[in-house]
Design a protein around this motif. Structure first.
Motif, PDB file in Angstrom:
ATOM      1  N   ILE A 157       0.850  -1.198   0.000  1.00  0.00           N
ATOM      2  CA  ILE A 157       0.000   0.000   0.000  1.00  0.00           C
ATOM      3  C   ILE A 157       0.888   1.252   0.000  1.00  0.00           C
ATOM      4  CG2 ILE A 157      -1.851   1.197   1.261  1.00  0.00           C
ATOM      5  CD1 ILE A 157      -2.652  -1.537   0.248  1.00  0.00           C
ATOM      6  N   LYS A 158       0.390   2.344  -0.568  1.00  0.00           N
ATOM      7  CA  LYS A 158       1.124   3.610  -0.536  1.00  0.00           C
ATOM      8  C   LYS A 158       1.516   3.949   0.895  1.00  0.00           C
ATOM      9  CE  LYS A 158      -1.027   5.687  -4.633  1.00  0.00           C
ATOM     10  NZ  LYS A 158      -1.899   6.764  -5.143  1.00  0.00           N
ATOM     11  N   ASN A 159       2.757   4.414   1.061  1.00  0.00           N
ATOM     12  CA  ASN A 159       3.325   4.540   2.400  1.00  0.00           C
ATOM     13  C   ASN A 159       2.517   5.472   3.306  1.00  0.00           C
ATOM     14  OD1 ASN A 159       5.410   3.841   4.301  1.00  0.00           O
ATOM     15  ND2 ASN A 159       6.198   5.925   4.055  1.00  0.00           N
ATOM     16  N   LYS A 160       2.105   6.626   2.783  1.00  0.00           N
ATOM     17  CA  LYS A 160       1.346   7.576   3.617  1.00  0.00           C
ATOM     18  C   LYS A 160       0.036   6.942   4.082  1.00  0.00           C
ATOM     19  CE  LYS A 160      -1.207  10.996   1.983  1.00  0.00           C
ATOM     20  NZ  LYS A 160      -1.677  12.256   1.363  1.00  0.00           N
ATOM     21  N   LEU A 161      -0.632   6.248   3.195  1.00  0.00           N
ATOM     22  CA  LEU A 161      -1.893   5.597   3.524  1.00  0.00           C
ATOM     23  C   LEU A 161      -1.674   4.445   4.500  1.00  0.00           C
ATOM     24  CD1 LEU A 161      -4.935   5.441   2.970  1.00  0.00           C
ATOM     25  CD2 LEU A 161      -4.439   4.007   0.980  1.00  0.00           C
ATOM     26  N   LYS A 162      -0.635   3.667   4.263  1.00  0.00           N
ATOM     27  CA  LYS A 162      -0.329   2.531   5.138  1.00  0.00           C
ATOM     28  C   LYS A 162      -0.013   2.994   6.549  1.00  0.00           C
ATOM     29  CE  LYS A 162       3.732   0.550   4.835  1.00  0.00           C
ATOM     30  NZ  LYS A 162       4.869  -0.265   4.335  1.00  0.00           N
ATOM     31  N   GLN A 163       0.851   4.009   6.673  1.00  0.00           N
ATOM     32  CA  GLN A 163       1.226   4.512   8.000  1.00  0.00           C
ATOM     33  C   GLN A 163       0.023   5.131   8.719  1.00  0.00           C
ATOM     34  OE1 GLN A 163       4.003   4.579   9.944  1.00  0.00           O
ATOM     35  NE2 GLN A 163       5.109   3.239   8.547  1.00  0.00           N
ATOM     36  N   THR A 164      -0.875   5.753   7.959  1.00  0.00           N
ATOM     37  CA  THR A 164      -2.065   6.346   8.565  1.00  0.00           C
ATOM     38  C   THR A 164      -2.958   5.266   9.169  1.00  0.00           C
ATOM     39  OG1 THR A 164      -2.053   8.196   7.003  1.00  0.00           O
ATOM     40  CG2 THR A 164      -4.142   7.734   8.125  1.00  0.00           C
ATOM     41  N   VAL A 165      -3.208   4.201   8.398  1.00  0.00           N
ATOM     42  CA  VAL A 165      -4.083   3.128   8.865  1.00  0.00           C
ATOM     43  C   VAL A 165      -3.461   2.399  10.052  1.00  0.00           C
ATOM     44  CG1 VAL A 165      -5.184   0.958   8.232  1.00  0.00           C
ATOM     45  CG2 VAL A 165      -5.168   2.849   6.615  1.00  0.00           C
ATOM     46  N   ILE A 166      -2.147   2.123   9.972  1.00  0.00           N
ATOM     47  CA  ILE A 166      -1.465   1.439  11.078  1.00  0.00           C
ATOM     48  C   ILE A 166      -1.441   2.332  12.326  1.00  0.00           C
ATOM     49  CG2 ILE A 166       0.767   0.570  11.894  1.00  0.00           C
ATOM     50  CD1 ILE A 166       1.280  -0.481   9.093  1.00  0.00           C
ATOM     51  N   SER A 167      -1.133   3.620  12.130  1.00  0.00           N
ATOM     52  CA  SER A 167      -1.085   4.548  13.263  1.00  0.00           C
ATOM     53  C   SER A 167      -2.452   4.674  13.918  1.00  0.00           C
ATOM     54  CB  SER A 167      -0.602   5.923  12.802  1.00  0.00           C
ATOM     55  OG  SER A 167       0.694   5.849  12.259  1.00  0.00           O
ATOM     56  N   GLU A 168      -3.488   4.793  13.081  1.00  0.00           N
ATOM     57  CA  GLU A 168      -4.850   4.874  13.626  1.00  0.00           C
ATOM     58  C   GLU A 168      -5.169   3.632  14.456  1.00  0.00           C
ATOM     59  OE1 GLU A 168      -9.492   4.381  12.421  1.00  0.00           O
ATOM     60  OE2 GLU A 168      -7.949   4.158  10.889  1.00  0.00           O
ATOM     61  N   SER A 169      -4.831   2.457  13.909  1.00  0.00           N
ATOM     62  CA  SER A 169      -5.176   1.215  14.601  1.00  0.00           C
ATOM     63  C   SER A 169      -4.458   1.101  15.939  1.00  0.00           C
ATOM     64  CB  SER A 169      -4.848   0.006  13.717  1.00  0.00           C
ATOM     65  OG  SER A 169      -3.448  -0.133  13.544  1.00  0.00           O
ATOM     66  N   ALA A 170      -3.210   1.575  15.998  1.00  0.00           N
ATOM     67  CA  ALA A 170      -2.459   1.518  17.253  1.00  0.00           C
ATOM     68  C   ALA A 170      -2.999   2.533  18.258  1.00  0.00           C
ATOM     69  CB  ALA A 170      -0.981   1.773  16.992  1.00  0.00           C
ATOM     70  N   PHE A 171      -3.230   3.770  17.799  1.00  0.00           N
ATOM     71  CA  PHE A 171      -3.750   4.811  18.688  1.00  0.00           C
ATOM     72  C   PHE A 171      -5.174   4.501  19.147  1.00  0.00           C
ATOM     73  CE2 PHE A 171      -0.389   7.749  17.161  1.00  0.00           C
ATOM     74  CZ  PHE A 171      -0.017   8.295  18.375  1.00  0.00           C
ATOM     75  N   ASN A 172      -6.030   4.048  18.215  1.00  0.00           N
ATOM     76  CA  ASN A 172      -7.425   3.855  18.620  1.00  0.00           C
ATOM     77  C   ASN A 172      -7.603   2.627  19.506  1.00  0.00           C
ATOM     78  OD1 ASN A 172      -7.671   1.612  16.885  1.00  0.00           O
ATOM     79  ND2 ASN A 172      -8.913   2.689  15.386  1.00  0.00           N
ATOM     80  N   ASP A 173      -6.659   1.689  19.456  1.00  0.00           N
ATOM     81  CA  ASP A 173      -6.672   0.605  20.432  1.00  0.00           C
ATOM     82  C   ASP A 173      -6.524   1.157  21.842  1.00  0.00           C
ATOM     83  OD1 ASP A 173      -7.203  -1.688  19.070  1.00  0.00           O
ATOM     84  OD2 ASP A 173      -5.133  -2.277  18.764  1.00  0.00           O
ATOM     85  N   ALA A 174      -5.601   2.114  21.990  1.00  0.00           N
ATOM     86  CA  ALA A 174      -5.383   2.722  23.307  1.00  0.00           C
ATOM     87  C   ALA A 174      -6.608   3.525  23.739  1.00  0.00           C
ATOM     88  CB  ALA A 174      -4.144   3.618  23.266  1.00  0.00           C
ATOM     89  N   PHE A 175      -7.138   4.363  22.834  1.00  0.00           N
ATOM     90  CA  PHE A 175      -8.317   5.162  23.180  1.00  0.00           C
ATOM     91  C   PHE A 175      -9.534   4.280  23.436  1.00  0.00           C
ATOM     92  CE2 PHE A 175      -5.958   8.828  21.623  1.00  0.00           C
ATOM     93  CZ  PHE A 175      -6.426   9.829  22.450  1.00  0.00           C
ATOM     94  N   GLY A 176      -9.684   3.226  22.614  1.00  0.00           N
ATOM     95  CA  GLY A 176     -10.794   2.304  22.809  1.00  0.00           C
ATOM     96  C   GLY A 176     -10.721   1.611  24.156  1.00  0.00           C
ATOM     97  N   ALA A 177      -9.496   1.196  24.534  1.00  0.00           N
ATOM     98  CA  ALA A 177      -9.302   0.522  25.825  1.00  0.00           C
ATOM     99  C   ALA A 177      -9.600   1.466  26.982  1.00  0.00           C
ATOM    100  CB  ALA A 177      -7.871  -0.012  25.924  1.00  0.00           C
TER     101      ALA A 177
END
Length: 412
Positions: free
Chosen positions: A152-172
């Motif tokens: 996947i395009k790097n900017k898009l990939k890093q955005t999705v991965i970053s969101e998933s890591a951050f929102n895991d913390a916020f969700g928890a």
């Protein structure tokens, strides 16, 4: 041989159960490779098969302490690893999108799913929003392996991965706040809950930063790095101390371990580095621990599943999953990317973000905690989380390559 007492039998059974979980996990990983399916789906199915509902070989509910250790430490270590995957340099370019997706997006998802659950299952609003918070986050542990095979395009990939890591913390954190409110005898108002949420985040941030910088310094190639040969083991120490110290001071343990991972993954920006030999051994060590954590969490979740409840609530649970995939997620992406003009997201990139939102490790662990605490409606919540994980991983994770190709978001 002398006669064994009850404690000896319990400890022996516990050791056998842990070995059984590891064995089932190894078999499940091998089967997943052969079938080319997400391994966590196989872990879930095997957990159900070997759990109390069928073969009754693994019954972790008989050992609540072991159950809690697996779910709490496992989810904390996965969050720590998710933090390490984020690169601050790339994150800086899309910080508005990531920040909104992982915070506001979690709240929007929890609200939409909460009201939908309240309407469909007639559950009280408290347990309904608890379900919303449980499945609001995406899964870095499922996304990262997919993105390693799909360019996947790097900017898009890093955005999705970053969101998933951050929102895991916020969700928890959101999950912990709602669960605390439901289990407390005295009622806490909205202002009190909001203040506590902010305090939990701030304490988690400070503890995570402090412990990570201390640990990096002691395991670095600088003069003070006297423990650099033990860098892999230090990663476990960081996770445990970050989580426990933050919790004891009233903060979020999940936020602390995530921030510790984020600092560790970007240590070069702080002028620190671990010698190459220790770094490589650390990567392999952490990958193995993360794999054990993932397989244990999903197998345990499978053993918790009540098939009677699944049959009873399954069809309505599917409606919740469809609302999550085709209503909540598109709304979240449209709202949260609207304010980030700098990122200049294209229509196809937004569509890709709408599709890639697999549910996995953290929701599985949180669901296990709900079952353990027997919160009102826990059977409905457990069944819905199970359905969400199965459907999103089978449908979305397995079609990521096809969707990315159709939308033209692959690296050239």
């Amino acid at each position: 041989m002398g006669e064994m007492n009850t404690a000896d039998i319990s400890s022996n059974e516990l050791v056998l159960i842990m070995a059984g979980i590891a064995t089932i996990g190894v078999i499940g990983g091998w089967v997943a490779q052969k079938l080319k399916l997400p391994d966590v789906v196989i872990y879930l199915i095997l957990g159900v098969l070997f759990g109390p509902e069928f073969l009754n070989i693994v019954n972790i509910e008989a050992f609540p302490t072991a159950n809690e250790i697996i779910l709490t430490f496992g989810s904390a270590f996965i969050l720590y690893e998710g933090g390490r995957e984020i690169k601050l340099k790339v994150l800086n370019e899309v910080k508005i999108s990531v920040g909104l997706l992982s915070s506001l997006g979690v709240f929007i998802t929890a609200i939409i799913i909460g009201f939908t659950t309240h309407y469909i299952f007639k559950l009280p609003l408290g347990p309904s929003f608890l379900l919303g918070a449980t499945i609001a986050s995406t899964d870095p542990a499922a996304l990262i392996p997919v993105f390693k095979s799909v360019p996947i395009k790097n900017k898009l990939k890093q955005t999705v991965i970053s969101e998933s890591a951050f929102n895991d913390a916020f969700g928890a954190i959101l999950f912990t706040s709602i669960l605390t409110g439901l289990t407390m005898t005295e009622k806490v108002g909205l202002l009190g809950t909001s203040s506590k949420l902010v305090l939990m985040i701030l304490i988690g941030l400070l503890v995570g930063i402090g412990i990570a910088l201390t640990a990096i310094g002691l395991s670095s190639d600088k003069r003070v790095g006297i423990f650099h040969g033990y860098a892999p083991i230090i990663s476990i120490i960081v996770v445990v101390f970050s989580y426990e110290i933050s919790e004891r001071f009233g903060g979020s343990g999940y936020m602390a371990v995530f921030i510790a991972g984020l600092i560790y993954g970007n240590k070069k920006r702080f002028g620190l580095w671990v010698p190459d030999e220790d770094y490589i051994s650390g990567v392999h060590f952490r990958e193995n621990i993360a794999t054990i954590a993932r397989m244990s969490i999903f197998i345990v979740l499978g053993t918790h599943l009540n098939l009677t409840s699944l049959m009873k609530y399954g069809s309505r649970s599917i409606i919740i999953v469809l609302v999550l995939m085709f209503i909540a997620r598109p709304i979240v992406v449209l709202v949260c990317t609207f304010f980030d003009k700098k990122a200049n997201w294209s229509k196809n990139e937004k569509l890709f973000m709408m599709w890639v939102r697999e549910t996995g490790v953290i929701p599985a662990a949180l669901s296990g905690i709900i079952v353990s605490t027997k919160v009102a409606g826990y059977e409905i919540i457990s069944s819905t989380v199970f359905m969400t994980i199965i459907i999103t991983l089978l449908v979305q994770a397995s079609t990521t390559n096809i969707v990315a190709r159709k939308l033209g978001v692959l690296e050239k």
